[in-house]
Design a protein around this motif. Structure first.
Motif, PDB file in Angstrom:
ATOM      1  N   LYS A 207      -8.428   5.804  -4.109  1.00 40.01           N
ATOM      2  CA  LYS A 207      -9.326   6.817  -3.549  1.00 40.01           C
ATOM      3  C   LYS A 207      -8.606   8.155  -3.677  1.00 40.01           C
ATOM      4  O   LYS A 207      -7.436   8.272  -3.338  1.00 40.01           O
ATOM      5  CB  LYS A 207      -9.630   6.520  -2.091  1.00 40.01           C
ATOM      6  CG  LYS A 207     -10.437   7.601  -1.420  1.00 40.01           C
ATOM      7  CD  LYS A 207     -10.893   7.349   0.017  1.00 40.01           C
ATOM      8  CE  LYS A 207     -10.127   6.448   0.863  1.00 40.01           C
ATOM      9  NZ  LYS A 207     -10.596   6.388   2.259  1.00 40.01           N
TER      10      LYS A 207
ATOM     11  N   VAL B  88      -9.523  14.806   5.091  1.00 46.20           N
ATOM     12  CA  VAL B  88      -8.940  13.837   6.013  1.00 46.20           C
ATOM     13  C   VAL B  88      -9.427  12.454   5.610  1.00 46.20           C
ATOM     14  O   VAL B  88     -10.634  12.235   5.443  1.00 46.20           O
ATOM     15  CB  VAL B  88      -9.345  14.149   7.472  1.00 46.20           C
ATOM     16  CG1 VAL B  88      -8.808  13.098   8.413  1.00 46.20           C
ATOM     17  CG2 VAL B  88      -8.856  15.537   7.865  1.00 46.20           C
ATOM     18  N   ASP B  89      -8.505  11.512   5.451  1.00 48.92           N
ATOM     19  CA  ASP B  89      -8.860  10.152   5.074  1.00 48.92           C
ATOM     20  C   ASP B  89      -9.573   9.467   6.235  1.00 48.92           C
ATOM     21  O   ASP B  89      -9.107   9.506   7.370  1.00 48.92           O
ATOM     22  CB  ASP B  89      -7.592   9.375   4.700  1.00 48.92           C
ATOM     23  CG  ASP B  89      -7.898   8.026   4.077  1.00 48.92           C
ATOM     24  OD1 ASP B  89      -9.082   7.667   3.931  1.00 48.92           O
ATOM     25  OD2 ASP B  89      -6.936   7.323   3.730  1.00 48.92           O
ATOM     26  N   ASP B  90     -10.696   8.813   5.956  1.00 51.30           N
ATOM     27  CA  ASP B  90     -11.442   8.124   7.005  1.00 51.30           C
ATOM     28  C   ASP B  90     -10.810   6.785   7.384  1.00 51.30           C
ATOM     29  O   ASP B  90     -11.248   6.126   8.325  1.00 51.30           O
ATOM     30  CB  ASP B  90     -12.903   7.918   6.598  1.00 51.30           C
ATOM     31  CG  ASP B  90     -13.066   7.063   5.355  1.00 51.30           C
ATOM     32  OD1 ASP B  90     -12.099   6.402   4.905  1.00 51.30           O
ATOM     33  OD2 ASP B  90     -14.185   7.058   4.806  1.00 51.30           O
ATOM     34  N   LYS B  91      -9.794   6.370   6.653  1.00 52.85           N
ATOM     35  CA  LYS B  91      -9.023   5.148   6.925  1.00 52.85           C
ATOM     36  C   LYS B  91      -9.833   3.864   6.779  1.00 52.85           C
ATOM     37  O   LYS B  91      -9.380   2.793   7.142  1.00 52.85           O
ATOM     38  CB  LYS B  91      -8.383   5.178   8.312  1.00 52.85           C
ATOM     39  CG  LYS B  91      -7.496   6.365   8.575  1.00 52.85           C
ATOM     40  CD  LYS B  91      -6.208   6.286   7.828  1.00 52.85           C
ATOM     41  CE  LYS B  91      -5.314   7.450   8.244  1.00 52.85           C
ATOM     42  NZ  LYS B  91      -4.178   7.622   7.427  1.00 52.85           N
ATOM     43  N   LYS B  92     -11.043   3.943   6.253  1.00 48.90           N
ATOM     44  CA  LYS B  92     -11.827   2.733   6.030  1.00 48.90           C
ATOM     45  C   LYS B  92     -11.250   1.999   4.835  1.00 48.90           C
ATOM     46  O   LYS B  92     -10.963   2.610   3.804  1.00 48.90           O
ATOM     47  CB  LYS B  92     -13.293   3.074   5.761  1.00 48.90           C
ATOM     48  CG  LYS B  92     -14.020   3.618   6.959  1.00 48.90           C
ATOM     49  CD  LYS B  92     -15.472   3.911   6.611  1.00 48.90           C
ATOM     50  CE  LYS B  92     -16.181   4.555   7.788  1.00 48.90           C
ATOM     51  NZ  LYS B  92     -17.550   4.959   7.422  1.00 48.90           N
ATOM     52  N   PRO B  93     -11.077   0.678   4.948  1.00 45.58           N
ATOM     53  CA  PRO B  93     -10.536  -0.075   3.817  1.00 45.58           C
ATOM     54  C   PRO B  93     -11.548  -0.134   2.678  1.00 45.58           C
ATOM     55  O   PRO B  93     -12.750   0.026   2.903  1.00 45.58           O
ATOM     56  CB  PRO B  93     -10.284  -1.463   4.403  1.00 45.58           C
ATOM     57  CG  PRO B  93     -11.204  -1.560   5.565  1.00 45.58           C
ATOM     58  CD  PRO B  93     -11.370  -0.158   6.095  1.00 45.58           C
TER      59      PRO B  93
ATOM     60  N   ALA C 154      -6.517  -4.970   4.290  1.00 46.48           N
ATOM     61  CA  ALA C 154      -6.704  -3.675   4.941  1.00 46.48           C
ATOM     62  C   ALA C 154      -5.434  -3.143   5.589  1.00 46.48           C
ATOM     63  O   ALA C 154      -5.366  -1.978   5.897  1.00 46.48           O
ATOM     64  CB  ALA C 154      -7.804  -3.789   6.000  1.00 46.48           C
ATOM     65  N   ASN C 155      -4.455  -3.975   5.845  1.00 42.34           N
ATOM     66  CA  ASN C 155      -3.230  -3.508   6.519  1.00 42.34           C
ATOM     67  C   ASN C 155      -2.147  -3.157   5.547  1.00 42.34           C
ATOM     68  O   ASN C 155      -1.905  -3.715   4.583  1.00 42.34           O
ATOM     69  CB  ASN C 155      -2.725  -4.567   7.486  1.00 42.34           C
ATOM     70  CG  ASN C 155      -3.705  -4.751   8.632  1.00 42.34           C
ATOM     71  OD1 ASN C 155      -4.345  -3.804   9.068  1.00 42.34           O
ATOM     72  ND2 ASN C 155      -3.833  -5.980   9.086  1.00 42.34           N
TER      73      ASN C 155
ATOM     74  N   GLN D 146       0.856  -1.176   0.000  1.00 45.90           N
ATOM     75  CA  GLN D 146       0.000   0.000   0.000  1.00 45.90           C
ATOM     76  C   GLN D 146       0.893   1.227   0.000  1.00 45.90           C
ATOM     77  O   GLN D 146       1.954   1.232   0.618  1.00 45.90           O
ATOM     78  CB  GLN D 146      -0.893   0.024   1.233  1.00 45.90           C
ATOM     79  CG  GLN D 146      -2.001  -1.004   1.187  1.00 45.90           C
ATOM     80  CD  GLN D 146      -2.892  -0.904   2.393  1.00 45.90           C
ATOM     81  OE1 GLN D 146      -2.480  -1.169   3.498  1.00 45.90           O
ATOM     82  NE2 GLN D 146      -4.134  -0.514   2.172  1.00 45.90           N
TER      83      GLN D 146
ATOM     84  N   TRP E  23     -13.903   5.120  -2.497  1.00 47.98           N
ATOM     85  CA  TRP E  23     -13.171   4.096  -3.242  1.00 47.98           C
ATOM     86  C   TRP E  23     -13.921   3.846  -4.534  1.00 47.98           C
ATOM     87  O   TRP E  23     -15.028   3.329  -4.522  1.00 47.98           O
ATOM     88  CB  TRP E  23     -13.096   2.794  -2.448  1.00 47.98           C
ATOM     89  CG  TRP E  23     -12.248   2.874  -1.235  1.00 47.98           C
ATOM     90  CD1 TRP E  23     -12.672   2.891   0.058  1.00 47.98           C
ATOM     91  CD2 TRP E  23     -10.822   2.936  -1.184  1.00 47.98           C
ATOM     92  NE1 TRP E  23     -11.597   2.980   0.906  1.00 47.98           N
ATOM     93  CE2 TRP E  23     -10.452   3.002   0.165  1.00 47.98           C
ATOM     94  CE3 TRP E  23      -9.825   2.958  -2.153  1.00 47.98           C
ATOM     95  CZ2 TRP E  23      -9.137   3.073   0.585  1.00 47.98           C
ATOM     96  CZ3 TRP E  23      -8.508   3.030  -1.741  1.00 47.98           C
ATOM     97  CH2 TRP E  23      -8.174   3.087  -0.391  1.00 47.98           C
TER      98      TRP E  23
ATOM     99  N   VAL F 241       0.745   5.770  -0.483  1.00 49.80           N
ATOM    100  CA  VAL F 241       0.037   7.025  -0.714  1.00 49.80           C
ATOM    101  C   VAL F 241       0.877   7.822  -1.694  1.00 49.80           C
ATOM    102  O   VAL F 241       2.064   8.033  -1.476  1.00 49.80           O
ATOM    103  CB  VAL F 241      -0.143   7.814   0.599  1.00 49.80           C
ATOM    104  CG1 VAL F 241      -0.769   9.170   0.311  1.00 49.80           C
ATOM    105  CG2 VAL F 241      -0.982   7.023   1.588  1.00 49.80           C
TER     106      VAL F 241
END
Length: 122
Positions: free
Chosen positions: A94, A101-106, A121-122, A16, A65, A18
């Motif tokens: 995404k 701000v990223d909601d961090k939901k996968p 997700a990790n 993953q 997403w 960014v």
């Protein structure tokens, strides 16, 4: 660039990242994101294949997403070798506008990844 997976002819890994991309406002046509895959060995890196991902819908819907697919790797001409992919990669994208701000939901995973219990997700 991701880490190399050694001693296997069928590598599987999670990576993953960014990536910050500057999008000029008012532009109608954006280039796609290109992913290139190489086999790394002592004789050098051999090109396995590439794919391009169109993310324009992500720009229209920030914070969601909207790219969540498997992509078949193709050669440099955009064709699969012998009409078969040399591999696939799973990509999710995404877009966040400046200040969001990223909601961090996968992302919602593809059904086959859920079925194999791959923790993406990790």
């Amino acid at each position: 660039k991701t880490k190399a997976i050694s001693n296997t002819i069928n590598p599987s890994w999670r990576h993953q990242d960014v990536i910050a991309i500057d999008f000029p406002k008012g532009q109608d046509n954006y280039p796609s994101i290109k992913f290139e895959v190489f086999d790394s060995d002592t004789l050098g890196d051999d090109f396995i294949g590439e794919c391009e991902v169109d993310y324009i819908e992500c720009l229209k819907n920030p914070g969601k997403w909207l790219v969540n697919n498997d992509y078949c790797l193709q050669d440099e001409t955009g064709k699969m070798k012998k009409n078969k992919p040399t591999g696939t990669i799973y990509v999710h994208v995404k877009y966040l506008e400046p200040g969001m701000v990223d909601d961090k939901k996968p992302p919602p995973l593809l059904a086959k990844y859920k079925a194999t219990n791959m923790d993406m997700a990790n």
